[in-house]
Design a protein around this motif. Structure first.
Motif, PDB file in Angstrom:
ATOM      1  N   SER A 172       0.844  -1.199   0.000  1.00 18.38           N
ATOM      2  CA  SER A 172       0.000   0.000   0.000  1.00 18.38           C
ATOM      3  C   SER A 172       0.873   1.240   0.000  1.00 18.38           C
ATOM      4  CB  SER A 172      -0.926   0.000   1.217  1.00 18.38           C
ATOM      5  OG  SER A 172      -1.770   1.134   1.224  1.00 18.38           O
ATOM      6  N   VAL A 173       0.381   2.327  -0.594  1.00 21.25           N
ATOM      7  CA  VAL A 173       1.048   3.633  -0.546  1.00 21.25           C
ATOM      8  C   VAL A 173       0.022   4.685  -0.154  1.00 21.25           C
ATOM      9  CG1 VAL A 173       2.898   3.118  -2.173  1.00 21.25           C
ATOM     10  CG2 VAL A 173       0.704   3.962  -3.027  1.00 21.25           C
ATOM     11  N   SER A 174       0.499   5.775   0.465  1.00 21.28           N
ATOM     12  CA  SER A 174      -0.394   6.848   0.883  1.00 21.28           C
ATOM     13  C   SER A 174       0.386   8.145   0.975  1.00 21.28           C
ATOM     14  CB  SER A 174      -1.039   6.521   2.236  1.00 21.28           C
ATOM     15  OG  SER A 174      -1.940   7.538   2.630  1.00 21.28           O
ATOM     16  N   TRP A 175      -0.262   9.264   0.568  1.00 22.05           N
ATOM     17  CA  TRP A 175       0.317  10.609   0.690  1.00 22.05           C
ATOM     18  C   TRP A 175      -0.249  11.285   1.934  1.00 22.05           C
ATOM     19  CZ3 TRP A 175       4.116  12.064  -2.591  1.00 22.05           C
ATOM     20  CH2 TRP A 175       4.209  11.422  -3.831  1.00 22.05           C
ATOM     21  N   PRO A 188       4.300  -7.627 -10.521  1.00 21.27           N
ATOM     22  CA  PRO A 188       3.023  -6.902 -10.411  1.00 21.27           C
ATOM     23  C   PRO A 188       3.162  -5.583  -9.672  1.00 21.27           C
ATOM     24  CG  PRO A 188       2.774  -9.219  -9.784  1.00 21.27           C
ATOM     25  CD  PRO A 188       4.233  -8.970  -9.918  1.00 21.27           C
ATOM     26  N   VAL A 189       2.349  -4.620 -10.108  1.00 20.69           N
ATOM     27  CA  VAL A 189       2.177  -3.364  -9.378  1.00 20.69           C
ATOM     28  C   VAL A 189       0.926  -3.532  -8.522  1.00 20.69           C
ATOM     29  CG1 VAL A 189       1.888  -0.866  -9.540  1.00 20.69           C
ATOM     30  CG2 VAL A 189       3.221  -2.083 -11.282  1.00 20.69           C
ATOM     31  N   TYR A 190       1.083  -3.454  -7.210  1.00 21.26           N
ATOM     32  CA  TYR A 190      -0.018  -3.771  -6.302  1.00 21.26           C
ATOM     33  C   TYR A 190      -0.852  -2.560  -5.876  1.00 21.26           C
ATOM     34  CZ  TYR A 190       1.838  -8.507  -5.681  1.00 21.26           C
ATOM     35  OH  TYR A 190       2.251  -9.793  -5.882  1.00 21.26           O
ATOM     36  N   CYS A 191      -0.270  -1.372  -5.912  1.00 15.98           N
ATOM     37  CA  CYS A 191      -0.984  -0.219  -5.362  1.00 15.98           C
ATOM     38  C   CYS A 191      -0.528   1.061  -6.048  1.00 15.98           C
ATOM     39  CB  CYS A 191      -0.752  -0.118  -3.852  1.00 15.98           C
ATOM     40  SG  CYS A 191       0.996  -0.164  -3.393  1.00 15.98           S
ATOM     41  N   LEU A 192      -1.381   2.052  -6.064  1.00 15.21           N
ATOM     42  CA  LEU A 192      -1.025   3.383  -6.570  1.00 15.21           C
ATOM     43  C   LEU A 192      -1.956   4.417  -5.956  1.00 15.21           C
ATOM     44  CD1 LEU A 192      -3.345   4.171  -8.918  1.00 15.21           C
ATOM     45  CD2 LEU A 192      -1.979   2.596 -10.264  1.00 15.21           C
ATOM     46  N   LYS A 204       7.742   3.844  -6.894  1.00 15.05           N
ATOM     47  CA  LYS A 204       8.148   4.826  -7.891  1.00 15.05           C
ATOM     48  C   LYS A 204       7.208   6.026  -7.824  1.00 15.05           C
ATOM     49  CE  LYS A 204      10.870   2.355 -11.300  1.00 15.05           C
ATOM     50  NZ  LYS A 204      11.146   2.175 -12.733  1.00 15.05           N
ATOM     51  N   VAL A 205       7.807   7.210  -7.829  1.00 17.36           N
ATOM     52  CA  VAL A 205       7.034   8.448  -7.854  1.00 17.36           C
ATOM     53  C   VAL A 205       7.118   9.013  -9.260  1.00 17.36           C
ATOM     54  CG1 VAL A 205       6.785  10.764  -6.908  1.00 17.36           C
ATOM     55  CG2 VAL A 205       7.505   8.883  -5.418  1.00 17.36           C
ATOM     56  N   LEU A 217       2.279  10.916  -8.841  1.00 17.72           N
ATOM     57  CA  LEU A 217       1.571   9.646  -8.690  1.00 17.72           C
ATOM     58  C   LEU A 217       2.559   8.638  -8.136  1.00 17.72           C
ATOM     59  CD1 LEU A 217      -0.844   7.648  -9.356  1.00 17.72           C
ATOM     60  CD2 LEU A 217       0.260   7.338 -11.580  1.00 17.72           C
ATOM     61  N   ALA A 218       2.201   7.966  -7.040  1.00 19.88           N
ATOM     62  CA  ALA A 218       3.075   6.965  -6.432  1.00 19.88           C
ATOM     63  C   ALA A 218       2.522   5.572  -6.692  1.00 19.88           C
ATOM     64  CB  ALA A 218       3.205   7.199  -4.930  1.00 19.88           C
ATOM     65  N   ALA A 219       3.410   4.626  -6.986  1.00 24.35           N
ATOM     66  CA  ALA A 219       3.004   3.247  -7.244  1.00 24.35           C
ATOM     67  C   ALA A 219       4.013   2.298  -6.605  1.00 24.35           C
ATOM     68  CB  ALA A 219       2.910   2.982  -8.747  1.00 24.35           C
TER      69      ALA A 219
END
Length: 501
Positions: free
Chosen positions: A132-135, A449-453, A473-474, A463-465
C-alpha cells in the motif's frame, strides 16, 4: 734619485646631481607645494530653466479645438450597437464552454517522468512487497507498507512502514526518513486527511494500528488489539471518517475478507473501540457461479471500499465473488447474528452490479460525478459503472493478468490510473480513447506486479506506485493529465447518461 712629493687630487664633476636638479628632484620625501586653482562646476551667475515650457493661452485654445468630440455622432453609434453588444454579453454569460477550466500559469510538462525510486533494502532482502502507498495531508510525504500478497506463510513475518519526505533536500531513496517495525504484515495504509503525522494501518492479523510519525521512539498511539471485535481475516483497506459528534476527532473504518466493515472510535487509553459495524451477507448478493461462499458461511469477503464524494452515507464495496455492491451507512437491516461482536452488525448492501470474471480487487468513486465509479479485478478488466443501473457503461480489457488497483484522477474528470499484474501503470483518458490507455509506464524490469497506486491530491503532478520488488516509484505526470479541459465535465455527463442494451 727618488724623493717624496704630493700631487694635487683629481676632481670629477658630479653629473647626477645636476640632472636631478634639472628634473626638480629633491632629497625630501615631500614635493614642493603644488599650486591649485578652484574651477567651480557651476557658473557664478545662474538663472531658472524650467523643464516644462510655458503654454500660452492661444496655444491651449488651439489644442482644445483639435480634440473636440462629436458627442452627437458617438451617441448615435452607441444607440445603434447597444442591442447587439448586450445580446453577445448575455450569450457569453450563459455559455458553459469554460466550466471547470482553470488557467495554469506553470511551465508545461509534456512527458511522464520517474522522479524517484524509493525502497528499503532490509525489506527487499526479506522479499517483502509494497502492499500500500499513501500521501500525507501536505502532499510532501509518501508512506508505504511492506508485506506479502502472494502465496506463502507470511503471517508471522516482521514487516515495516516507511516514509520519505520528498521536499527534503537530503532525500536518500534507499534510506527512509522513518522506519516502523511491525510484528505482522501490513496490508493497507491511510494518512489522516488533515493531520500530517498520523497514519493508520491494517494488519494481516486483523488488527488496526495508528502511528504518529512525529514520535520516533514509540509511534503507536492507538490500536484495536486482539479482541472479539477484531477482524478474523486480514484487513485490506482502512479509511478515516469524520466524527459527527466530535469535530476534533476522527473515526476509522476497516474492511476485511471476513465480510465485516467496522467503524472504530479512539479512546483515551490508546485503544480503538468498535462504534458500529456492517456485514456483507450472502443473502444480499445474487447467487451465481462466480460467488463462492463456503458451506454454512453467511459472510462474503470484502476486498475494497470507496465512499461517494457527494453523499457521505453512500459507498461501494468490491467482494471476492466478483461483484461490486452499492451500500449505505444508514442501513437498518440486521445482518445474520454473529457471535462475539459487542455491537449489532447491519447489512448495508442495496444494489449488486454485473460481476467481473473473478474477485474485485479495487473500486473508486468519481470525484466529479455522484453516480460513477470504477472497479477492477482478476479478469484484467476495468468496469465503468453508474449507480443507477446494474450493467457497466464501459468494459475495458487493460491486462491479460490481474488488475490490482484503480484510482480516479483528483483533477481530470476523464482520467484514471490502473496497476497491472504485468508490471505496468496505465493512465487512461476517455477524451483520447475509449478503449486504449493514453500512456503505459513500465514500473520495473520483468513482469513484477504493481499492487498499489495513489494520486497526490495536493501536488497533483505526482503519482506513487508500489510493486512486488519492494520499490515505490514516484511518477511526475505531464500537463495533459493534470489540467482540466473545457467541456470535460460535460463529456463525463454524457458517459454517465449512456445505457446498455
Amino acid at each position: 734619485m727618488f724623493t717624496d712629493s704630493s700631487a694635487p687630487g683629481a676632481e670629477v664633476q658630479s653629473l647626477w646631481r645636476s640632472a636631478r636638479s634639472a628634473r626638480c628632484e629633491a632629497k625630501s620625501c615631500q614635493t614642493r607645494k603644488i599650486s591649485t586653482v578652484e574651477s567651480a562646476a557651476q557658473s557664478h551667475t545662474s538663472r531658472d530653466a524650467s523643464v516644462q515650457t510655458e503654454q500660452s493661452k492661444d496655444a491651449l485654445h488651439d489644442f482644445q479645438q483639435e480634440v473636440q468630440v462629436d458627442y452627437t455622432g458617438l451617441l448615435s453609434f452607441l444607440q445603434k450597437v447597444e442591442d447587439t453588444v448586450i445580446k453577445e454579453l448575455n450569450k457569453n454569460w450563459e455559455s458553459r464552454a469554460f466550466d471547470g477550466f482553470e488557467v495554469n500559469w506553470k511551465d508545461q510538462n509534456e512527458t511522464v517522468l520517474c522522479l524517484h525510486t524509493l525502497s528499503y533494502p532490509e525489506a527487499q532482502d526479506q522479499n517483502l512487497q509494497v502492499t500500500s502507498v499513501s500521501w500525507n495531508a501536505t502532499g510532501s510525504v509518501v508512506a508505504c507498507s511492506y508485506g506479502r500478497l502472494d502465496g506463502g506463510d507470511w503471517s508471522t513475518e516482521k514487516s515495516y512502514v516507511c516514509t520519505w519526505n520528498l521536499d527534503r533536500r537530503g532525500l536518500n531513496p534507499k534510506h527512509p526518513d522513518l522506519v516502523v517495525d511491525v510484528p505482522s504484515s501490513v496490508m493497507c495504509l491511510a494518512f489522516h486527511p488533515s493531520q500530517p503525522s498520523l497514519i493508520a494501518g491494517g494488519l494481516f492479523s486483523g488488527e488496526l494500528v495508528v502511528w504518529d510519525t512525529s514520535r520516533t521512539e514509540d509511534p503507536v498511539i492507538w490500536r484495536t488489539g486482539m479482541t472479539d471485535d477484531t477482524h478474523t481475516d486480514p484487513v485490506y483497506q482502512v479509511n478515516w471518517l469524520p466524527d459527527a459528534k466530535h469535530r476534533n476527532h476522527s473515526r476509522l473504518l476497516s474492511v476485511s475478507t471476513d465480510g465485516k466493515i467496522l467503524v472504530w472510535r479512539e479512546e483515551r487509553d490508546g485503544r480503538l473501540v468498535l462504534a458500529e459495524g456492517f456485514a456483507v451477507v450472502a443473502q444480499q448478493v445474487p447467487r451465481s457461479s462466480w460467488l463462492k461462499v463456503a458451506c454454512g458461511e453467511a459472510a462474503v469477503g470484502v476486498t475494497s471500499l470507496s465512499f461517494s464524494h457527494f453523499d457521505p452515507r453512500v459507498f461501494v464495496v468490491g467482494v471476492e465473488g466478483g461483484y461490486s455492491l452499492k451500500c449505505c451507512t444508514a442501513a437498518v437491516t440486521p445482518a445474520l447474528h454473529r457471535t462475539g461482536s459487542s455491537v449489532p452488525l447491519r447489512a448495508p448492501a442495496e444494489l449488486a452490479f454485473s460481476p467481473h470474471g473473478g474477485p474485485v480487487y479495487s473500486v473508486s468513486c468519481s470525484p466529479f460525478h455522484r453516480n460513477l465509479f470504477l472497479s477492477c479485478g482478476t479478469d484484467g478488466q476495468v468496469h465503468l459503472h453508474s449507480m443507477l443501473q446494474t450493467q457497466p457503461l464501459v468494459s475495458l480489457q487493460l491486462s491479460k493478468k490481474y488488475l490490482f488497483c484503480v484510482r480516479w484522477s483528483p483533477v481530470r474528470p476523464l482520467v484514471f490510473a490502473a496497476a497491472s499484474g504485468e508490471g505496468e501503470v496505465h493512465l487512461f483518458d476517455f477524451e483520447r480513447s475509449s478503449q486504449k490507455p493514453a500512456v503505459s509506464m513500465k514500473q520495473a524490469a520483468g513482469e513484477h506486479p504493481v499492487y498499489c497506486l495513489e494520486f497526490n491530491t495536493k501536488q497533483t503532478q505526482l503519482l506513487a506506485a508500489g510493486d512486488a520488488t519492494g520499490a515505490v516509484k514516484v511518477w511526475q505526470l505531464s500537463s495533459d493529465f493534470t489540467e482540466q479541459r473545457p467541456r470535460e465535465v460535460t463529456h463525463l455527463e454524457q458517459l454517465a447518461s449512456e445505457s446498455t442494451d
